[in-house]
Design a protein around this motif. Structure first.
Motif, PDB file in Angstrom:
ATOM      1  N   CYS A 139      44.745  28.160  10.628  1.00 58.95           N
ATOM      2  CA  CYS A 139      44.881  28.444  12.061  1.00 58.95           C
ATOM      3  C   CYS A 139      44.163  29.724  12.463  1.00 58.95           C
ATOM      4  CB  CYS A 139      46.356  28.495  12.462  1.00 58.95           C
ATOM      5  SG  CYS A 139      47.328  29.731  11.615  1.00 58.95           S
TER       6      CYS A 139
ATOM      7  N   SER B 299      42.854  33.368  13.957  1.00 60.79           N
ATOM      8  CA  SER B 299      43.161  34.792  13.822  1.00 60.79           C
ATOM      9  C   SER B 299      43.204  35.471  15.192  1.00 60.79           C
ATOM     10  CB  SER B 299      42.109  35.482  12.948  1.00 60.79           C
ATOM     11  OG  SER B 299      40.815  35.293  13.516  1.00 60.79           O
ATOM     12  N   SER B 300      42.649  34.825  16.216  1.00 60.05           N
ATOM     13  CA  SER B 300      42.568  35.469  17.534  1.00 60.05           C
ATOM     14  C   SER B 300      43.939  35.636  18.189  1.00 60.05           C
ATOM     15  CB  SER B 300      41.679  34.633  18.469  1.00 60.05           C
ATOM     16  OG  SER B 300      41.716  35.202  19.775  1.00 60.05           O
TER      17      SER B 300
ATOM     18  N   THR C 126      47.431  38.514  12.559  1.00 61.59           N
ATOM     19  CA  THR C 126      47.138  38.384  13.992  1.00 61.59           C
ATOM     20  C   THR C 126      47.057  36.905  14.403  1.00 61.59           C
ATOM     21  OG1 THR C 126      44.765  38.383  13.573  1.00 61.59           O
ATOM     22  CG2 THR C 126      45.791  40.523  14.022  1.00 61.59           C
TER      23      THR C 126
ATOM     24  N   MET D 249      47.969  32.916  12.899  1.00 58.24           N
ATOM     25  CA  MET D 249      48.403  33.260  11.533  1.00 58.24           C
ATOM     26  C   MET D 249      49.583  34.223  11.593  1.00 58.24           C
ATOM     27  SD  MET D 249      45.128  33.519   9.013  1.00 58.24           S
ATOM     28  CE  MET D 249      43.997  34.416  10.057  1.00 58.24           C
TER      29      MET D 249
ATOM     30  N   MET E 103      43.996  35.511   0.350  1.00 53.53           N
ATOM     31  CA  MET E 103      43.000  36.265   1.127  1.00 53.53           C
ATOM     32  C   MET E 103      41.976  36.908   0.195  1.00 53.53           C
ATOM     33  SD  MET E 103      44.010  39.373   3.689  1.00 53.53           S
ATOM     34  CE  MET E 103      44.185  38.561   5.249  1.00 53.53           C
TER      35      MET E 103
ATOM     36  N   MET F 295      39.088  41.469   2.798  1.00 56.00           N
ATOM     37  CA  MET F 295      39.910  41.423   4.024  1.00 56.00           C
ATOM     38  C   MET F 295      41.140  42.310   3.867  1.00 56.00           C
ATOM     39  SD  MET F 295      39.977  37.546   5.438  1.00 56.00           S
ATOM     40  CE  MET F 295      38.475  36.633   5.744  1.00 56.00           C
TER      41      MET F 295
ATOM     42  N   TRP G 298      43.691  43.522   6.845  1.00 61.81           N
ATOM     43  CA  TRP G 298      43.999  42.334   7.610  1.00 61.81           C
ATOM     44  C   TRP G 298      45.241  41.610   7.079  1.00 61.81           C
ATOM     45  CZ3 TRP G 298      38.794  39.380   8.911  1.00 61.81           C
ATOM     46  CH2 TRP G 298      38.136  40.089   9.940  1.00 61.81           C
TER      47      TRP G 298
ATOM     48  N   MET H  71      35.347  34.196  -0.511  1.00 64.50           N
ATOM     49  CA  MET H  71      35.837  33.231   0.481  1.00 64.50           C
ATOM     50  C   MET H  71      35.913  31.825  -0.137  1.00 64.50           C
ATOM     51  SD  MET H  71      36.375  34.612   3.527  1.00 64.50           S
ATOM     52  CE  MET H  71      35.984  33.577   4.948  1.00 64.50           C
TER      53      MET H  71
ATOM     54  N   ARG I 236      38.922  31.517  -2.328  1.00 62.17           N
ATOM     55  CA  ARG I 236      40.104  31.406  -1.471  1.00 62.17           C
ATOM     56  C   ARG I 236      40.282  29.976  -0.972  1.00 62.17           C
ATOM     57  NH1 ARG I 236      40.118  33.478   4.674  1.00 62.17           N
ATOM     58  NH2 ARG I 236      42.217  34.284   4.847  1.00 62.17           N
TER      59      ARG I 236
ATOM     60  N   GLY J 201      41.786  26.849  16.249  1.00 57.05           N
ATOM     61  CA  GLY J 201      41.196  28.064  15.698  1.00 57.05           C
ATOM     62  C   GLY J 201      39.718  28.136  16.013  1.00 57.05           C
ATOM     63  N   GLY J 202      39.068  29.143  15.472  1.00 57.80           N
ATOM     64  CA  GLY J 202      37.641  29.349  15.677  1.00 57.80           C
ATOM     65  C   GLY J 202      36.830  28.806  14.504  1.00 57.80           C
ATOM     66  N   SER J 203      35.682  29.418  14.252  1.00 58.49           N
ATOM     67  CA  SER J 203      34.775  28.888  13.225  1.00 58.49           C
ATOM     68  C   SER J 203      35.419  28.895  11.842  1.00 58.49           C
ATOM     69  CB  SER J 203      33.478  29.706  13.200  1.00 58.49           C
ATOM     70  OG  SER J 203      33.764  31.055  12.894  1.00 58.49           O
ATOM     71  N   GLY J 204      36.286  29.905  11.572  1.00 57.61           N
ATOM     72  CA  GLY J 204      36.940  29.980  10.257  1.00 57.61           C
ATOM     73  C   GLY J 204      37.810  28.767  10.011  1.00 57.61           C
ATOM     74  N   THR J 205      38.618  28.438  11.000  1.00 52.22           N
ATOM     75  CA  THR J 205      39.501  27.277  10.888  1.00 52.22           C
ATOM     76  C   THR J 205      38.692  25.988  10.795  1.00 52.22           C
ATOM     77  OG1 THR J 205      41.204  28.435  12.125  1.00 52.22           O
ATOM     78  CG2 THR J 205      41.347  26.033  12.110  1.00 52.22           C
TER      79      THR J 205
ATOM     80  N   GLU K 201      37.018  25.565   7.358  1.00 56.70           N
ATOM     81  CA  GLU K 201      38.012  25.230   6.326  1.00 56.70           C
ATOM     82  C   GLU K 201      38.401  23.753   6.455  1.00 56.70           C
ATOM     83  OE1 GLU K 201      40.862  28.236   7.448  1.00 56.70           O
ATOM     84  OE2 GLU K 201      39.897  29.785   6.237  1.00 56.70           O
TER      85      GLU K 201
HETATM   86  P1  AMP Z   1      39.288  31.659  12.971  1.00 56.05           P
HETATM   87  O1  AMP Z   1      39.876  30.310  13.170  1.00 56.05           O
HETATM   88  O2  AMP Z   1      37.818  31.706  13.214  1.00 56.05           O
HETATM   89  O3  AMP Z   1      40.072  32.759  13.587  1.00 56.05           O
HETATM   90  O4  AMP Z   1      39.358  31.841  11.436  1.00 56.05           O
HETATM   91  C1  AMP Z   1      40.509  31.993  10.697  1.00 56.05           C
HETATM   92  C2  AMP Z   1      39.977  32.502   9.405  1.00 56.05           C
HETATM   93  O5  AMP Z   1      39.152  33.615   9.757  1.00 56.05           O
HETATM   94  C3  AMP Z   1      40.877  33.049   8.372  1.00 56.05           C
HETATM   95  O6  AMP Z   1      41.223  32.123   7.392  1.00 56.05           O
HETATM   96  C4  AMP Z   1      40.005  34.134   7.783  1.00 56.05           C
HETATM   97  O7  AMP Z   1      39.027  33.603   6.949  1.00 56.05           O
HETATM   98  C5  AMP Z   1      39.288  34.702   8.883  1.00 56.05           C
HETATM   99  N1  AMP Z   1      39.812  35.842   9.643  1.00 56.05           N
HETATM  100  C6  AMP Z   1      39.198  36.279  10.748  1.00 56.05           C
HETATM  101  N2  AMP Z   1      39.857  37.323  11.279  1.00 56.05           N
HETATM  102  C7  AMP Z   1      40.941  37.545  10.500  1.00 56.05           C
HETATM  103  C8  AMP Z   1      42.034  38.479  10.531  1.00 56.05           C
HETATM  104  N3  AMP Z   1      42.154  39.406  11.479  1.00 56.05           N
HETATM  105  N4  AMP Z   1      42.955  38.401   9.546  1.00 56.05           N
HETATM  106  C9  AMP Z   1      42.840  37.451   8.590  1.00 56.05           C
HETATM  107  N5  AMP Z   1      41.858  36.565   8.529  1.00 56.05           N
HETATM  108  C10 AMP Z   1      40.913  36.595   9.454  1.00 56.05           C
END
Ligand code: AMP
Length: 192
Positions: A7, A9-10, A42, A45, A63, A67, A72, A86, A89, A105-109, A112
């Motif tokens: 999920c 991080s924003s 944040t 998460m 993690m 990070m 974080w 990464m 992980r 979520g954003g690009s990270g989610t 994954e």
């Molecule tokens: P996103 O969905 O783009 O916010 O990505 C979530 C993923 O971004 C997490 O699994 C981390 O790889 C990474 N990430 C970005 N910012 C943070 C943060 N503040 N704390 C932990 N993980 C973060």
């Protein structure tokens, strides 16, 4: 059961996403489900971990060390595993779990989730993948994946890899009722 949750991080997203995550976290604790997640404090998460801890549930963060070095990691999550990379992980997220749930979520989610879908397509990951489509957030992704199938970039059977649900209270049933999948999937991984 043990499930992994991907999920955001924003922290700046609409409060409805926080509410859905909080509801899901409570349902998971009520069902005695242990959660693995990215370890963040944040955004979604953060609310996921805060709610699970407040309800007395079990949560583990995974993690990469870098990070943690920039602080974080969620300070109240006790069970933590720190990885070198990464990639390491992401592979640890999928070890020994009974299912995977992806929240907005954003690009990270997204990366994954797409990796897990690809591994399942290859038969290297075989557990249910549930996508919680709060506010229709994932409609464009659903359309994209279905287009991959309708235009034959993927096999029709691949529609069983994932399941979109609209509300948190559909998630646990969707995990329990997911279509069977096994390593034989490698034999129809590519449309020939
Ligand atoms: P996103 O969905 O783009 O916010 O990505 C979530 C993923 O971004 C997490 O699994 C981390 O790889 C990474 N990430 C970005 N910012 C943070 C943060 N503040 N704390 C932990 N993980 C973060």
């Amino acid at each position: 059961m043990k499930i992994c949750v991907y999920c955001a991080s924003s922290a700046k997203i609409n409060k409805s996403y926080f509410e859905a995550t909080e509801s899901l976290a409570k349902l998971l604790v009520d069902d005695n489900i242990e959660v693995i997640y990215g370890g963040g404090a944040t955004g979604l998460m953060g609310i996921l971990a805060d709610t699970i801890l407040a309800q007395g549930g079990k949560i583990k963060g995974i993690m990469p060390k870098f990070m943690n070095e920039i602080e974080w990691a969620h300070k109240k999550v006790i069970d933590f595993e720190f990885t070198e990379t990464m990639h390491e992980r992401k592979s640890k997220f999928l070890e020994g779990i009974d299912g995977l749930v992806t929240l907005p979520g954003g690009s990270g989610t997204l990366e994954e989730l797409l990796e897990a879908i690809t591994l399942k397509r290859l038969g290297l990951f075989t557990k249910p993948i549930i996508i919680l489509n709060t506010n229709g957030f994932f409609n464009p992704l659903k359309e994209m994946l279905e287009r991959c199938v309708s235009e034959k970039f993927m096999h029709e059977k691949h529609l069983d890899i994932w399941k979109f649900v609209d509300t948190p209270n559909q998630v646990i049933n969707a995990i329990k009722e997911a279509a069977d999948w096994d390593s034989e999937a490698i034999h129809f991984a590519t449309n020939k």
